[in-house]
Design a protein around this motif. Structure first.
Motif, short mmCIF file in Angstrom:
data_model
loop_
_atom_site.label_atom_id
_atom_site.label_comp_id
_atom_site.label_asym_id
_atom_site.label_seq_id
_atom_site.Cartn_x
_atom_site.Cartn_y
_atom_site.Cartn_z
N HIS A 133 0.85 -1.20 0.00
CA HIS A 133 0.00 0.00 0.00
C HIS A 133 0.88 1.25 0.00
O HIS A 133 2.09 1.17 0.21
N ASP A 135 0.99 5.21 1.86
CA ASP A 135 0.41 6.02 2.92
C ASP A 135 0.14 7.40 2.34
O ASP A 135 1.07 8.19 2.15
N HIS A 189 4.69 -0.06 -0.06
CA HIS A 189 5.40 -0.86 0.94
C HIS A 189 4.44 -1.82 1.62
O HIS A 189 3.22 -1.65 1.54
N ARG A 212 3.46 10.20 12.34
CA ARG A 212 3.06 10.90 11.12
C ARG A 212 2.60 12.32 11.41
O ARG A 212 2.11 12.60 12.49
FE FE Z 1 2.21 2.13 5.47
#
Ligand code: FE
Ligand code: MD3
Length: 215
Positions: A133, A135, A189, A212
């Motif tokens: 996926h 992010d 990743h 994040r």
């Molecule tokens: Fe991720």
């Protein structure tokens, strides 16, 4: 004439980490006790749970969050929100030791003044995996993502900007921190299914914390 293959279509180095990834091996070890205590404290207020993907699958990874925003998934999609969907309460505050470690790691990876507002905590049992996926639910991709690995080791898959790009593998061990920024920030990743084992501190689990800047 033979030609060497690179992992990123000719753009990257033949060896070493891909551009934008800094691997800080053992960087979190001095804070091991405080991190594990912080995770227990967070999980008491916001227990680990298995979320459902928009496609209707239950994730094999269990997760919780701390900080101003938490990452959530349900049938409506993926997003960050300030409330825990299980309780309606705000997520537990990010422990100071988490924030301090994330900031020092980001700086060591070349990102001064990283100010995470979200910490997603993933828990893997043997067999748990994370499919490939990107992010991209965060507002600002110029901020890095800082990832802290604890417990059993995992094989991390790291591709390019297209799902079908060739992948590299990196082993992540207890105490390792990875800083993903720049060209690596939007790379595909994933994590291979966790192998069974026993870790002296975490038993048959791997925990990954990702810091994040969500908003
Ligand atoms: Fe991720
Ligand atoms: C590379 N978690 O929660 S952290 C995730 O080990 C996630 O639990 C993995 O991917 C885990 O979204 C990997 C390392 C990571 C995080 C974000 C990235 C690597 C990344 C963003 C871009 C490229």
């Amino acid at each position: 004439m033979t030609r060497a293959k690179t992992h990123s279509g000719g753009a990257g180095p033949l060896f070493g980490p891909p551009p934008g990834l800094t691997l800080l091996q053992g960087f979190a070890l001095p804070q091991e006790d405080a991190l594990l205590a912080g995770i227990e404290q967070v999980a008491q207020a916001a227990p680990f749970r298995h979320m459902v993907t928009p496609g209707g699958f239950t994730m094999s990874v269990a997760l919780t969050n701390c900080g101003t925003y938490g990452w959530v998934s349900d049938r409506r999609g993926y997003r960050y929100q300030s409330q825990d969907p299980e309780t309606g309460h705000t997520w537990p505050a990010m422990p100071a030791v988490f924030m301090d470690l994330a900031r020092r790691a980001a700086a060591a990876g070349g990102f001064e003044d990283f100010s995470p507002d979200a910490c997603l905590i993933n828990r893997y049992a043997p067999g748990s995996k994370l499919s490939l996926h990107q992010d991209k639910n965060e507002a600002d991709f110029s901020a890095p993502i800082v990832s802290v690995s604890l417990g059993l080791p995992a094989t991390f898959l790291f591709g390019g900007l297209e799902r079908t790009d060739p992948q590299d593998r990196v082993q992540l061990h207890h105490g390792d921190i990875a800083v993903w920024g720049g060209k690596a920030r939007l790379a595909y990743h994933g994590v291979m299914p966790l192998k069974d084992g026993q870790h002296p501190r975490l038993g048959a689990y791997r925990i990954n914390m990702t810091f994040r800047r969500a908003a």
